[in-house]
Scaffold this active site. Structure first.
Site, PDB file in Angstrom:
ATOM      1  N   ARG A  49     -16.759   6.266 -49.127  1.00 46.87           N
ATOM      2  CA  ARG A  49     -16.937   7.080 -47.807  1.00 46.87           C
ATOM      3  C   ARG A  49     -15.911   6.654 -46.828  1.00 46.87           C
ATOM      4  NH1 ARG A  49     -23.431   7.328 -46.631  1.00 46.87           N
ATOM      5  NH2 ARG A  49     -24.160   8.298 -48.592  1.00 46.87           N
ATOM      6  N   ASP A 152     -31.304  12.463 -34.061  1.00 44.50           N
ATOM      7  CA  ASP A 152     -30.614  11.517 -35.287  1.00 44.50           C
ATOM      8  C   ASP A 152     -29.457  11.028 -34.651  1.00 44.50           C
ATOM      9  OD1 ASP A 152     -30.931  11.723 -38.320  1.00 44.50           O
ATOM     10  OD2 ASP A 152     -29.095  11.034 -37.888  1.00 44.50           O
TER      11      ASP A 152
HETATM   12  C1  LIG Z   1     -33.199   9.230 -45.001  1.00 46.87           C
HETATM   13  S1  LIG Z   1     -33.128   9.970 -43.363  1.00 46.87           S
HETATM   14  C2  LIG Z   1     -34.739  10.613 -43.241  1.00 46.87           C
HETATM   15  C3  LIG Z   1     -34.840  11.881 -42.607  1.00 46.87           C
HETATM   16  C4  LIG Z   1     -36.442  12.396 -42.384  1.00 46.87           C
HETATM   17  N1  LIG Z   1     -36.957  11.586 -41.470  1.00 46.87           N
HETATM   18  C5  LIG Z   1     -37.198  12.224 -43.557  1.00 46.87           C
HETATM   19  O1  LIG Z   1     -38.002  11.350 -43.847  1.00 46.87           O
HETATM   20  O2  LIG Z   1     -37.003  13.238 -44.470  1.00 46.87           O
HETATM   21  C6  LIG Z   1     -32.716   8.901 -42.292  1.00 46.87           C
HETATM   22  C7  LIG Z   1     -32.266   9.239 -41.264  1.00 46.87           C
HETATM   23  O3  LIG Z   1     -32.223   8.304 -40.015  1.00 46.87           O
HETATM   24  C8  LIG Z   1     -31.041   8.378 -39.083  1.00 46.87           C
HETATM   25  N2  LIG Z   1     -30.644   6.952 -38.589  1.00 46.87           N
HETATM   26  C9  LIG Z   1     -30.323   5.762 -39.093  1.00 46.87           C
HETATM   27  N3  LIG Z   1     -30.195   4.945 -38.187  1.00 46.87           N
HETATM   28  C10 LIG Z   1     -30.526   5.385 -36.780  1.00 46.87           C
HETATM   29  C11 LIG Z   1     -30.539   4.743 -35.710  1.00 46.87           C
HETATM   30  N4  LIG Z   1     -30.208   3.813 -35.055  1.00 46.87           N
HETATM   31  N5  LIG Z   1     -30.886   6.074 -34.728  1.00 46.87           N
HETATM   32  C12 LIG Z   1     -31.200   7.142 -35.004  1.00 46.87           C
HETATM   33  N6  LIG Z   1     -31.305   7.591 -36.177  1.00 46.87           N
HETATM   34  C13 LIG Z   1     -30.790   6.794 -37.462  1.00 46.87           C
HETATM   35  C14 LIG Z   1     -29.833   8.719 -40.180  1.00 46.87           C
HETATM   36  O4  LIG Z   1     -28.779   9.213 -39.544  1.00 46.87           O
HETATM   37  C15 LIG Z   1     -30.545   9.575 -41.223  1.00 46.87           C
HETATM   38  O5  LIG Z   1     -30.460  11.121 -40.812  1.00 46.87           O
END
Ligand SMILES: C[S@@+](CC[C@H](N)C(=O)[O-])C[C@H]1O[C@@H](n2cnc3c(N)ncnc32)[C@H](O)[C@@H]1O
Length: 280
Positions: A49, A152
């Site tokens: 990446r 996000d």
């Molecule tokens: C695996 S996805 C989960 C999406 C959704 N909540 C679900 O359960 O289907 C995790 C998301 O958390 C976001 N994320 C990670 N660290 C974060 C932070 N410090 N603040 C906000 N979002 C964050 C990532 O960008 C990602 O889009």
């Protein structure tokens, strides 16, 4: 006469391997920026990446690239670095028992006060879309002043979520009553209808930073986000989320994020569902 071709500078298409030291440096930086703890087995994925990111910006080596990220002077590239290292896996009605729970709670409400709901870590938006469809199912439709906040840290995900398109492979298993609400999109995907999409506000927000929010939420979904955080970051975030719930409001976590620490404001009330204690 044979002429040699002019030499062109091109970066290798193959991702160069990251040394342990380089991996540690990247891991420290992303944890400081986003709270994400990278497991050592993710090293090859990380290398691929970052190589893509460096090619995109014409950066020639991981050392110089990380010097620039550490300086933080190029904010767009810092955001690109974060976007490259997040995991955005999601789906419509993922962990469907949460939406069934929310629907029951909303259907049992007797007042018609506007709702405020938050999908914190919404990725490409499917969680927020599923919340909107659930509200519409429970109340017949969304009221004009019902609001869903979807945030996000990943700016590319927020841009994608705003379009309200669900890819074809993420629509399988949708209940017919929900599928009936969606329009058609290119490639067999589905389109969120304007009246539901319009109730969702998409914003880029880092959950570790201060939240420019007013008011409280009837429900917060923060699922499969904290799984990547350390225990200390997780515990502090859960307290902040709980403080943003109305008394009696619900916090929905991912199934792997069950609360082990004691959070006095919350009481377990279902499978990875917590309720804000009245008066706490
Ligand atoms: C695996 S996805 C989960 C999406 C959704 N909540 C679900 O359960 O289907 C995790 C998301 O958390 C976001 N994320 C990670 N660290 C974060 C932070 N410090 N603040 C906000 N979002 C964050 C990532 O960008 C990602 O889009």
């Amino acid at each position: 006469m044979h002429r040699s071709r002019p030499m062109t500078l091109c970066l290798p298409a193959e991702a160069p391997a990251l040394s342990e030291r380089e991996f540690t440096r990247v891991a420290h930086r992303i944890e400081r920026l986003a709270g994400i703890v990278l497991e050592p087995h993710k090293r090859p994925m990380l290398a691929a990446r970052l190589a893509r990111r460096m090619r995109h910006g014409g950066h020639r080596g991981i050392g110089a690239y990380m010097d620039m990220i550490d300086r933080g002077s190029d904010r767009a590239e810092v955001q690109g670095f974060i976007d490259a290292l997040t995991t955005n896996q999601t789906g419509m009605f993922r962990e469907p028992h949460h939406f069934a729970h929310l629907e029951r709670v909303l259907a049992a409400r007797t007042d018609a006060a506007p709702l405020r709901l938050w999908s914190a870590g919404c990725a490409s938006g499917e969680e927020a879309f599923s919340i909107a469809l659930t509200v519409a199912a429970a109340r017949g439709r969304l009221a004009l002043d019902d609001r869903i906040l979807a945030t996000d840290i990943d700016s590319a995900m927020i841009a994608r979520a705003r379009r309200g398109v669900v890819a074809a492979e993420r629509c399988t298993g949708l209940e017919p009553r929900h599928a009936a609400q969606l329009g058609r999109a290119a490639g067999g995907g589905r389109q969120m209808p304007p009246q539901l999409l319009g109730a969702i506000r998409f914003r880029r927000l880092n959950l570790l930073e201060p939240w420019p929010l007013q008011g409280y939420f009837e429900a917060i979904f923060c699922r499969n986000v904290m799984i990547y955080f350390s225990a200390a970051t997780r515990a502090a975030l859960v307290d902040r989320l709980a403080a943003r719930l109305v008394p009696g409001g619900h916090l929905y976590l991912g199934h792997a994020e069950l609360l082990l620490e004691r959070h006095t404001m919350l009481q377990a009330c279902g499978k990875s569902v917590y309720r804000r204690v009245e008066g706490a």
